[in-house]
Design an enzyme around this catalytic site. Structure first.
Site, mmCIF file in Angstrom:
data_model
loop_
_atom_site.group_PDB
_atom_site.id
_atom_site.type_symbol
_atom_site.label_atom_id
_atom_site.label_comp_id
_atom_site.label_asym_id
_atom_site.label_seq_id
_atom_site.Cartn_x
_atom_site.Cartn_y
_atom_site.Cartn_z
ATOM 1 N N VAL A 116 -72.494 -70.771 100.653
ATOM 2 C CA VAL A 116 -73.875 -70.603 100.192
ATOM 3 C C VAL A 116 -74.872 -70.985 101.280
ATOM 4 C CG1 VAL A 116 -73.197 -71.021 97.780
ATOM 5 C CG2 VAL A 116 -73.941 -72.965 99.199
ATOM 6 N N THR B 221 -60.583 -70.913 103.952
ATOM 7 C CA THR B 221 -60.686 -71.137 102.500
ATOM 8 C C THR B 221 -59.365 -71.663 101.966
ATOM 9 O OG1 THR B 221 -61.043 -70.117 100.329
ATOM 10 C CG2 THR B 221 -60.248 -68.648 102.072
ATOM 11 N N SER B 222 -59.469 -72.548 100.974
ATOM 12 C CA SER B 222 -58.256 -73.107 100.370
ATOM 13 C C SER B 222 -57.571 -72.073 99.472
ATOM 14 C CB SER B 222 -58.581 -74.375 99.580
ATOM 15 O OG SER B 222 -59.579 -74.089 98.630
ATOM 16 N N TYR C 63 -77.908 -81.103 95.469
ATOM 17 C CA TYR C 63 -78.129 -79.757 96.001
ATOM 18 C C TYR C 63 -79.293 -79.725 96.992
ATOM 19 C CZ TYR C 63 -74.451 -77.240 93.660
ATOM 20 O OH TYR C 63 -73.215 -76.767 93.300
ATOM 21 N N HIS D 278 -70.791 -66.436 95.913
ATOM 22 C CA HIS D 278 -71.201 -67.620 95.150
ATOM 23 C C HIS D 278 -72.684 -67.939 95.309
ATOM 24 C CE1 HIS D 278 -66.692 -69.036 95.183
ATOM 25 N NE2 HIS D 278 -66.922 -68.033 94.360
ATOM 26 N N ARG E 38 -77.933 -81.013 100.224
ATOM 27 C CA ARG E 38 -77.104 -79.986 100.866
ATOM 28 C C ARG E 38 -77.972 -78.848 101.407
ATOM 29 N NH1 ARG E 38 -72.908 -77.819 96.963
ATOM 30 N NH2 ARG E 38 -72.554 -76.442 98.709
HETATM 31 C C1 BJW Z 1 -60.696 -75.063 108.152
HETATM 32 C C2 BJW Z 1 -61.476 -75.798 108.996
HETATM 33 C C3 BJW Z 1 -61.687 -75.250 110.233
HETATM 34 C C4 BJW Z 1 -61.379 -76.904 107.222
HETATM 35 N N1 BJW Z 1 -61.144 -74.082 110.537
HETATM 36 N N2 BJW Z 1 -60.156 -73.901 108.474
HETATM 37 C C5 BJW Z 1 -57.981 -66.843 87.501
HETATM 38 C C6 BJW Z 1 -57.004 -67.831 87.468
HETATM 39 C C7 BJW Z 1 -57.351 -69.155 87.271
HETATM 40 C C8 BJW Z 1 -58.668 -69.560 87.065
HETATM 41 C C9 BJW Z 1 -59.631 -68.581 87.102
HETATM 42 C C10 BJW Z 1 -59.288 -67.245 87.313
HETATM 43 N N3 BJW Z 1 -60.433 -66.529 87.300
HETATM 44 C C11 BJW Z 1 -61.477 -67.366 87.106
HETATM 45 C C12 BJW Z 1 -61.017 -68.621 86.982
HETATM 46 C C13 BJW Z 1 -61.847 -69.855 86.756
HETATM 47 C C14 BJW Z 1 -62.475 -70.389 88.045
HETATM 48 C C15 BJW Z 1 -61.380 -70.746 89.053
HETATM 49 O O1 BJW Z 1 -61.125 -70.060 90.015
HETATM 50 N N4 BJW Z 1 -60.724 -71.878 88.853
HETATM 51 C C16 BJW Z 1 -59.661 -72.302 89.771
HETATM 52 C C17 BJW Z 1 -60.134 -73.480 90.590
HETATM 53 C C18 BJW Z 1 -58.457 -72.630 88.964
HETATM 54 N N5 BJW Z 1 -63.412 -69.450 88.605
HETATM 55 C C19 BJW Z 1 -64.650 -69.353 88.144
HETATM 56 O O2 BJW Z 1 -65.054 -70.039 87.223
HETATM 57 C C20 BJW Z 1 -65.584 -68.338 88.784
HETATM 58 N N6 BJW Z 1 -66.230 -67.593 87.762
HETATM 59 C C21 BJW Z 1 -65.584 -66.613 87.102
HETATM 60 O O3 BJW Z 1 -64.482 -66.216 87.430
HETATM 61 O O4 BJW Z 1 -66.294 -66.124 86.016
HETATM 62 C C22 BJW Z 1 -65.550 -65.392 85.039
HETATM 63 C C23 BJW Z 1 -64.573 -66.344 84.348
HETATM 64 C C24 BJW Z 1 -64.972 -67.619 83.991
HETATM 65 C C25 BJW Z 1 -64.059 -68.480 83.361
HETATM 66 C C26 BJW Z 1 -62.755 -68.072 83.111
HETATM 67 C C27 BJW Z 1 -62.355 -66.780 83.525
HETATM 68 C C28 BJW Z 1 -63.288 -65.919 84.121
HETATM 69 C C29 BJW Z 1 -66.713 -69.043 89.537
HETATM 70 C C30 BJW Z 1 -66.237 -69.801 90.717
HETATM 71 C C31 BJW Z 1 -67.426 -70.511 91.346
HETATM 72 C C32 BJW Z 1 -67.020 -71.494 92.436
HETATM 73 N N7 BJW Z 1 -68.164 -72.295 92.770
HETATM 74 C C33 BJW Z 1 -68.085 -73.204 93.905
HETATM 75 C C34 BJW Z 1 -69.451 -73.932 94.042
HETATM 76 C C35 BJW Z 1 -70.501 -72.977 94.645
HETATM 77 C C36 BJW Z 1 -71.820 -73.632 94.775
HETATM 78 C C37 BJW Z 1 -71.852 -74.732 95.795
HETATM 79 O O5 BJW Z 1 -71.700 -74.483 97.003
HETATM 80 O O6 BJW Z 1 -72.032 -75.875 95.367
HETATM 81 O O7 BJW Z 1 -67.770 -72.477 95.095
HETATM 82 S S1 BJW Z 1 -66.747 -74.392 93.773
HETATM 83 C C38 BJW Z 1 -66.316 -74.346 95.472
HETATM 84 O O8 BJW Z 1 -65.023 -73.733 95.693
HETATM 85 C C39 BJW Z 1 -67.329 -73.394 96.126
HETATM 86 C C40 BJW Z 1 -66.504 -72.692 97.139
HETATM 87 O O9 BJW Z 1 -67.120 -71.469 97.521
HETATM 88 C C41 BJW Z 1 -65.201 -72.514 96.411
HETATM 89 C C42 BJW Z 1 -64.021 -72.302 97.332
HETATM 90 O O10 BJW Z 1 -63.840 -73.373 98.175
HETATM 91 P P1 BJW Z 1 -63.466 -73.116 99.695
HETATM 92 O O11 BJW Z 1 -64.575 -72.407 100.368
HETATM 93 O O12 BJW Z 1 -62.136 -72.494 99.775
HETATM 94 O O13 BJW Z 1 -63.501 -74.600 100.279
HETATM 95 P P2 BJW Z 1 -62.362 -75.739 100.215
HETATM 96 O O14 BJW Z 1 -63.003 -77.027 100.520
HETATM 97 O O15 BJW Z 1 -61.557 -75.639 98.993
HETATM 98 O O16 BJW Z 1 -61.375 -75.356 101.410
HETATM 99 C C43 BJW Z 1 -61.748 -75.430 102.775
HETATM 100 C C44 BJW Z 1 -60.591 -74.848 103.567
HETATM 101 O O17 BJW Z 1 -61.002 -74.785 104.920
HETATM 102 C C45 BJW Z 1 -59.323 -75.710 103.512
HETATM 103 O O18 BJW Z 1 -58.206 -74.849 103.307
HETATM 104 C C46 BJW Z 1 -59.240 -76.333 104.917
HETATM 105 O O19 BJW Z 1 -57.905 -76.481 105.378
HETATM 106 C C47 BJW Z 1 -59.959 -75.294 105.723
HETATM 107 N N8 BJW Z 1 -60.622 -75.795 106.909
HETATM 108 N N9 BJW Z 1 -61.855 -76.988 108.289
HETATM 109 C C48 BJW Z 1 -60.375 -73.444 109.583
HETATM 110 N N10 BJW Z 1 -62.433 -75.930 111.139
#
Ligand code: BJW
Length: 265
Positions: free
Chosen positions: A118, A205-206, A78, A134, A81
């Protein structure tokens, strides 16, 4: 990348030009062109800061369990980053979203920019109404008292960093890990914006992490016109009214030019 006369781009631009309330949710892809690695992409941007940690899966480091079992490694990651985010500059995608906020405000409209990132690059680009789902990586908090501190912009010297607030406690980044609750104010502001917007955009976002990924469905159910900007297909692609495939740093400026004309100097 769709050309400037592509019907999908023109349609999205027309909707933006006539919208009063717009909600945009952004993910790591919007910062990829600033050299910040995404979470799930395997291909690193040229010149990005990924090489040092290439053998570690970011998704296994971004958890409370990882911090509990190896706080030294996780805090080092971290801090690395954090320094990358401090050094990074906004790209044309960030700047276009900052312009969108100004264009809407000039028409008595409103942009709510909901970000999962972040890195604080939206704020650096000039966006004011930013909802951070986040957290942010520049602030760290005491694992015992919860008090926050902004570490200076130099590499930390001790891992995990020692809390200045309570003996024996550590500092952790003010970000939201899997299984942790999102800040309640942020999630309610995001829900409200998605439920009341004319146009909703999912950018770089994915669309797999909840609750952020659910905002698109909230907006659709409320009748918003929905747009995705992504270089690849995601679970949102088949759901939105218009999917624009390509880098957000190219598509967003084109979209803004078509909707509002060339940016004033
Ligand atoms: C381009 C590009 C360019 C590249 N131009 N495009 C409902 C259903 C199922 C599960 C759950 C649910 N509700 C909650 C959950 C559990 C969980 C979850 O979602 N799990 C799933 C993975 C299944 N969620 C949580 O735990 C959340 N908390 C919560 O809901 O609390 C209550 C609860 C808990 C438990 C159970 C139920 C309820 C918290 C989520 C926290 C996510 N944290 C992170 C780390 C943050 C800190 C850090 O930065 O280190 O957040 S993980 C990571 O993923 C980070 C991101 O913000 C997040 C999303 O990722 P993102 O931004 O989409 O990035 P990528 O890499 O995935 O995608 C990049 C995209 O860009 C791609 O599509 C590329 O194609 C594209 N791209 N270059 C345009 N130039």
């Amino acid at each position: 990348m769709p050309g400037n006369d592509h019907p999908s781009l023109l349609m999205a631009a027309r909707k933006l030009a006539s919208a009063r309330r717009v909600a945009v949710v952004t993910g790591a892809g919007v910062s990829a062109e600033s050299g910040i690695p995404t979470f799930r992409d395997k291909s690193a941007m040229p010149g990005s800061m990924q090489a040092l940690w290439k053998d570690f899966d970011p998704l296994t480091l971004a958890t409370p369990e990882a911090f509990a079992s190896d706080p030294q490694r996780v805090s080092r990651w971290y801090d690395w980053r954090r320094l990358g985010c401090l050094a990074a500059q906004p790209n044309p995608g960030h700047l276009a979203l900052a312009r969108l906020e100004r264009e809407l405000a000039a028409r008595a409209g409103r942009l709510t920019l909901i970000t999962q990132n972040v890195d604080r690059l939206h704020q650096k680009a000039g966006s004011a109404n930013v909802v951070e789902l986040h957290g942010n990586i520049l602030a760290w908090r005491c694992t015992s008292t919860g008090r926050e501190v902004t570490p200076p912009p130099e590499p930390m010297t001790q891992f995990p960093p020692v809390s200045p607030f309570r003996q024996g406690a550590q500092l952790r980044p003010c970000v939201v890990w899997f299984g942790e609750m999102l800040p309640p104010d942020a999630i309610s502001a995001a829900d409200e914006a998605a439920a009341s917007c004319d146009v909703f955009m999912s950018v770089g976002t994915s669309a797999v992490v909840y609750p952020a990924a659910g905002l698109l469905h909230v907006a659709r159910a409320a009748g918003a016109f929905t747009v995705e900007v992504n270089k690849d297909a995601t679970p949102a692609t088949g759901v939105v009214d218009v999917a624009l495939q390509g880098p957000s740093g190219e598509i967003l400026p084109s979209l803004l030019r078509l909707a509002f004309g060339h940016a004033p100097p």
